[in-house]
Scaffold this motif. Structure first.
Motif, mmCIF file in Angstrom:
data_model
loop_
_atom_site.group_PDB
_atom_site.id
_atom_site.type_symbol
_atom_site.label_atom_id
_atom_site.label_comp_id
_atom_site.label_asym_id
_atom_site.label_seq_id
_atom_site.Cartn_x
_atom_site.Cartn_y
_atom_site.Cartn_z
ATOM 1 N N SER A 181 26.202 94.247 -1.344
ATOM 2 C CA SER A 181 25.940 92.817 -1.439
ATOM 3 C C SER A 181 24.446 92.549 -1.263
ATOM 4 N N VAL A 182 23.831 91.874 -2.259
ATOM 5 C CA VAL A 182 22.413 91.504 -2.203
ATOM 6 C C VAL A 182 22.325 89.989 -2.040
ATOM 7 N N THR A 183 21.703 89.540 -0.949
ATOM 8 C CA THR A 183 21.628 88.116 -0.626
ATOM 9 C C THR A 183 20.199 87.615 -0.799
ATOM 10 N N ASN A 184 20.062 86.474 -1.479
ATOM 11 C CA ASN A 184 18.743 85.878 -1.725
ATOM 12 C C ASN A 184 18.702 84.474 -1.130
ATOM 13 N N PRO A 185 18.089 84.273 0.052
ATOM 14 C CA PRO A 185 18.026 82.942 0.671
ATOM 15 C C PRO A 185 16.878 82.081 0.159
ATOM 16 N N ALA A 186 16.043 82.616 -0.734
ATOM 17 C CA ALA A 186 14.857 81.893 -1.194
ATOM 18 C C ALA A 186 15.222 80.821 -2.223
ATOM 19 N N ARG A 187 14.222 80.010 -2.572
ATOM 20 C CA ARG A 187 14.423 78.926 -3.550
ATOM 21 C C ARG A 187 14.204 79.396 -4.982
ATOM 22 N N ALA A 188 13.797 80.637 -5.157
ATOM 23 C CA ALA A 188 13.586 81.184 -6.500
ATOM 24 C C ALA A 188 14.455 82.413 -6.687
ATOM 25 N N ALA A 189 14.806 82.700 -7.938
ATOM 26 C CA ALA A 189 15.625 83.868 -8.235
ATOM 27 C C ALA A 189 14.865 85.142 -7.888
ATOM 28 N N ARG A 190 15.596 86.187 -7.579
ATOM 29 C CA ARG A 190 14.990 87.462 -7.177
ATOM 30 C C ARG A 190 15.663 88.599 -7.943
ATOM 31 N N THR A 191 14.845 89.479 -8.520
ATOM 32 C CA THR A 191 15.366 90.668 -9.210
ATOM 33 C C THR A 191 15.181 91.886 -8.322
ATOM 34 N N VAL A 192 16.249 92.639 -8.127
ATOM 35 C CA VAL A 192 16.241 93.799 -7.239
ATOM 36 C C VAL A 192 16.739 95.015 -8.003
ATOM 37 N N GLN A 193 16.009 96.119 -7.877
ATOM 38 C CA GLN A 193 16.420 97.382 -8.484
ATOM 39 C C GLN A 193 17.280 98.178 -7.501
ATOM 40 N N LEU A 194 18.254 98.911 -8.022
ATOM 41 C CA LEU A 194 19.174 99.685 -7.193
ATOM 42 C C LEU A 194 19.199 101.139 -7.637
ATOM 43 N N ARG A 195 19.336 102.022 -6.659
ATOM 44 C CA ARG A 195 19.458 103.451 -6.967
ATOM 45 C C ARG A 195 20.195 104.137 -5.821
#
Length: 301
Positions: A80-94
């Motif tokens: 689960s990746v949670t983003n509390p900010a006001r802008a979208a966030r892109t996260v890489q996974l490996r």
């Protein structure tokens, strides 16, 4: 007829002891403390209600993934990746492999996820245990990272059912500038929680005794370095430091190192007392060894 030690012989032996010791070693740099995540930053961790062992929190959160089963088992879970900010966030996974390659068995549904503002995205993944997997612990991790350089690692603790072997070794024991340094290596296939007891013996008796204490978990195949502070080292002595390491499964191993201690200022700056003490130590050692040989000869006679 016993041969008497001449004063010149004792003095030369003492000077040899002083110069053989060499100058004190420099202190090792300490590892920096891990920085805590900034307030309001994105987070990644096990999704609620997954198949792993639950954590202690009331919300049902889990600090890591825990999986246990026989060779050939296929596990399913979610990150689960949670983003509390006001802008979208892109996260890489490996997936990240441990020493026993559990990461190679992890397959993520996606290698990148875009999380809308003030929301959460769950990414499924599977862990397929090969049919010929070795029993024991196989550590791995799922790593999430963003373009700003922030990275979060969530451990995957996989235990394959079957016979286990508990074994470790104590390596590279040395005494450095008031610190006893050593390395522990897990030679078995199960995670260990070693306890280390420390004892130091000098020419005239015991110098240090520290009861067994934990030094952290040690995964299979892993090597960790440790240090035991020894602030009250002697001014002039020859000492042996011995470590006794115990762990579950009947593990008991030892390692040792010797060092010569010299206080250089008094010893070389006209320190008659230091020379006399060193001479006495050498004389005492020689006499003790001769007495031991004499007693052994009398017993054989």
């Amino acid at each position: 007829m016993r041969r008497q030690l001449r004063p010149l012989t004792v003095l030369c032996a003492t000077l040899g002891l002083l110069y053989a010791a060499g100058p004190p070693a420099s202190s090792a740099d300490r590892a920096p403390a891990a920085a805590s995540p900034p307030a309001g930053a994105w987070t990644a961790g096990p999704a609620a209600g997954g198949g792993s062992r639950p954590g202690a929190s009331d919300s049902g959160g889990r600090p890591y993934f825990y999986l246990q089963g026989a060779p050939g088992t296929v596990f399913e879970d979610k990150l689960s990746v949670t983003n509390p900010a006001r802008a979208a966030r892109t996260v890489q996974l490996r997936a990240e492999s441990g020493e026993r390659a559990a990461g190679a068995w992890i397959v993520l549904a996606r290698s990148e996820v875009k999380v809308p503002p003030r929301t959460r995205a769950d990414v499924p993944f599977t862990v397929t245990v090969p049919a010929g997997a070795t029993p024991g612990d196989h550590p791995g991790a799922v790593v999430a990272s963003s373009a700003d350089g922030r990275e979060q690692r969530t451990a995957v603790r996989l235990k394959v059912s079957g016979p286990t072997l508990a074994a470790l070794s104590v390596e590279e024991v040395r005494i450095d500038d008031g610190v006893i340094r050593y390395a522990l290596v897990n030679r078995g296939n199960t995670t260990l929680s070693p306890h280390v007891a420390v004892r130091a013996q000098g020419l005239f008796g015991e110098l240090l005794r520290r009861e067994a204490h934990p030094v952290g978990a040690l995964a299979p195949g892993r090597r960790t370095e440790h240090a035991e502070p020894w602030p009250d080292t002697p001014a002039l002595d020859r000492a042996e430091a011995r470590l006794t390491v115990t762990a579950q499964g009947g593990v008991r191993e030892e390692g040792a190192a010797t060092a010569t201690f010299v206080t250089w200022g008094p010893a070389l700056g006209g320190g008659t007392l230091a020379l006399a003490t060193g001479a006495g130590a050498v004389l005492w050692t020689v006499r003790r060894r001769r007495n031991a040989r004499g007693n052994a000869q009398e017993e054989r006679a």
